[in-house]
Design an enzyme around this catalytic site. Sequence first.
Site, PDB file in Angstrom:
ATOM      1  N   HIS A 497      59.436   0.103  -8.099  1.00 46.96           N
ATOM      2  CA  HIS A 497      58.321   0.721  -8.813  1.00 46.96           C
ATOM      3  C   HIS A 497      57.578  -0.319  -9.665  1.00 46.96           C
ATOM      4  CE1 HIS A 497      56.560   4.104 -11.354  1.00 46.96           C
ATOM      5  NE2 HIS A 497      56.356   3.038 -12.108  1.00 46.96           N
ATOM      6  N   GLU A 498      58.313  -0.963 -10.555  1.00 48.03           N
ATOM      7  CA  GLU A 498      57.658  -1.873 -11.507  1.00 48.03           C
ATOM      8  C   GLU A 498      56.988  -3.043 -10.807  1.00 48.03           C
ATOM      9  OE1 GLU A 498      57.036  -1.156 -14.470  1.00 48.03           O
ATOM     10  OE2 GLU A 498      58.400   0.529 -14.693  1.00 48.03           O
ATOM     11  N   HIS A 501      53.487  -2.454  -9.745  1.00 48.62           N
ATOM     12  CA  HIS A 501      52.442  -2.648 -10.770  1.00 48.62           C
ATOM     13  C   HIS A 501      52.022  -4.122 -10.827  1.00 48.62           C
ATOM     14  CE1 HIS A 501      52.592   1.396 -12.281  1.00 48.62           C
ATOM     15  NE2 HIS A 501      53.805   1.294 -12.781  1.00 48.62           N
ATOM     16  N   HIS A 504      49.675  -4.719  -8.104  1.00 48.80           N
ATOM     17  CA  HIS A 504      48.370  -4.105  -8.427  1.00 48.80           C
ATOM     18  C   HIS A 504      47.559  -5.060  -9.313  1.00 48.80           C
ATOM     19  CE1 HIS A 504      46.554   0.189  -9.211  1.00 48.80           C
ATOM     20  NE2 HIS A 504      45.624  -0.668  -8.860  1.00 48.80           N
TER      21      HIS A 504
HETATM   22 ZN    ZN Z   1      55.005   2.780 -13.691  1.00 51.13          ZN
END
Ligand code: ZN
Length: 713
Positions: A497-498, A501, A504
Amino acid sequence: MTPKLILIPVLAAFLAGCSSGLQNDNSPDMTTSSLADYQRKAENFNSVISLPHFETTTNTIAQSVQLTIALGNKALDQIGKLTPAQINFTSTIRALDDAAYKASLTANRLEIIRQTSTNASLRDAAEDQTKLLNQWLVSLDYRRDVFLVIKAYADTKPDLTGEDAKLLSETMRDYRRAGVALPTAQQDEVESLRKKLSTLETDFGANIDKARQKLVFTRAELDGVPEDFLNRGDVNNSNGTYSVMANITWHYITVMENAKSEATRLKLETARENLARAANVPILQQVLVLRDTIAKKLGYTNWADFQTEIKMAKTGARAADFLERLKTGLQPKFDAETAEFRAMKAKDIGDPSAQIFLWDWRYYANQLKKEKYTVDEEALRVYFPYQNVLDGMFKIYQRIFGLKFQRIEPPYKWVDDLQLYAVSDAATGEPMGLFYLDMFPREGKFNHFAEFSIIDGKLLPDGKYQRPVAALVCNFPAPESGKPSLMAHEDVVTIFHEFGHAMHCILTRAKYGRFAGTSVPGDFVEAPSQMLENWAWDKTVLDSFAADYRDPSKKIPAEILGKLKEAKLATEGNVYRRQLSFGLADLALHTQIHADNEQETVPLANRIAGDTFYPEPPDTAFVAYFGHLMGYDAGYYGYAWADAIAADMATIFQNAPDAFFDRDAGMRLRHEIYSQGDSRDVQISIEKFLGRPESIDPFLKKIGITNVLPGNP
Ligand SMILES: [Zn+2]
């Protein structure tokens, strides 16, 4: 200001155990490179690679902020004194983005120092100076001279398209939202209220970071808690007692999931929900009143409407309605799960009328996993040595996004085990940006899991592109000598998940700082990362890196992974109702608390949370330790909102020829979502990625809702 810190939801903050171990630095396929080489390469692509110069003394922190403010004022003076003949896109709108971008670099650096420095006085200095800088940032909106020049440019109705047109319209929108249409005296008032608010918001967060609460238990009181935990040097007091820190999330979770004694669980839950209470309840009351007052002065009914106006939800009512529909949809599943927990508890305590309370659900969810699904999450750790997980994830992300990662020795380290990686496009060799990894807990460090954008992407005034720098600041089980560092499966989900980011942030091609990377609406920003959590549940993905460290020929048996998924679905009603309880409490606080009823803050939040999930323990105030109320205020609903989008997006990979290894789908994510940032409406980006309109069905299926709800989020 959009928060640059990307948190994971409270529900995902699981660090369920306490194994730890050896650091293996030999990453296969991971070549090293020098920063200078990488920077030279960037020149060939007309881009710039630079690392932040972190301040290392309290004096330099103060000087940086002074300099940032002085240079910022100078840039604004320049805009403010433009004559009508000098007014154009570059001299006004773009110059404003340049000025805000420069200030953001200092703010982002201070945030990293505040959250990671090993030196308490540096953390404090960064906190104090952040307050100063934020005050100044608020004042920018009220520079009348600058506004009049920008407005004069907007009034020429320039023929702009795409990102340029969006920059102009959102700049004007922000001025409107700052209250520039109000009479001067009222503008001054809003400005001063906003400054006061910004300082209180920083204080609230700092009080959470500093909150500590040690509880001492006997062995009997901790019956059921894993031996590994009880044998830790920082837990075992060697006199028959054990110290559990209510503020250390994984201490809390380990005990709540395993302690057989209800009294122990109640005691710990109560301590956890009273962290920072004395300091933060008065601050929160003031914050809520300030927000409500500001919203009303600006012509909004409440703060929730003010906050959601610029998000996908558009109104507070629509956000609340989405959560309420999910709450109703989940009711049968939630009731069934609770009944199962209740039956287990009734048997345990020999009381057929046993009830499930907030301090019970984690324990019975864990018992259910162990007994009905025979899943022992502690035993799964042997498959997830930290370095193997990291390398395996890197291989997958390099493949699907067409990238190459290389280790670089950081010229400056804020902590010894800090790592730095350079990201390049695999096909062209183009340098894309850098990321730091600060992965293990220590005293005084940010105690959650988050990605921080330190340098955002931006097209610089000289025509070169500034490539981004990101950091992951996490708290995976700390290495201890003599033992391999073993992650929980939940940690594997978190790292997928992290790191999404960070992708992104790094893969952005947005021209303007305000649209770069993760600067998308708060109810979308989590979606790509929530989608990437699916990778950690896929057998083929896991088999590419997860193996028993004692015998790497042993992969996770399909049956165990199947059971793990069944067990997850079996408690999804609880997990989501808890999530909704935070979202609904947050929206209630930001619609119902005003100057006349601020004393209602804690009772209201407890009542809403209790109605949606389980009643709060008596005499507690969970909101005092609810960090999302600053930055994700009237925005917590965004996790559920984005989850619906994430489940829909995941179907693109699930249906692709190579599934979670699919290059085409990965490149589509890179180009339609990551590269774009907020440079176009995210709704367009989502539908371009999907190749069709959105659907909520995959989400409902995923969380076990069978009574279909109408409409999309
Ligand atoms: Zn998050």
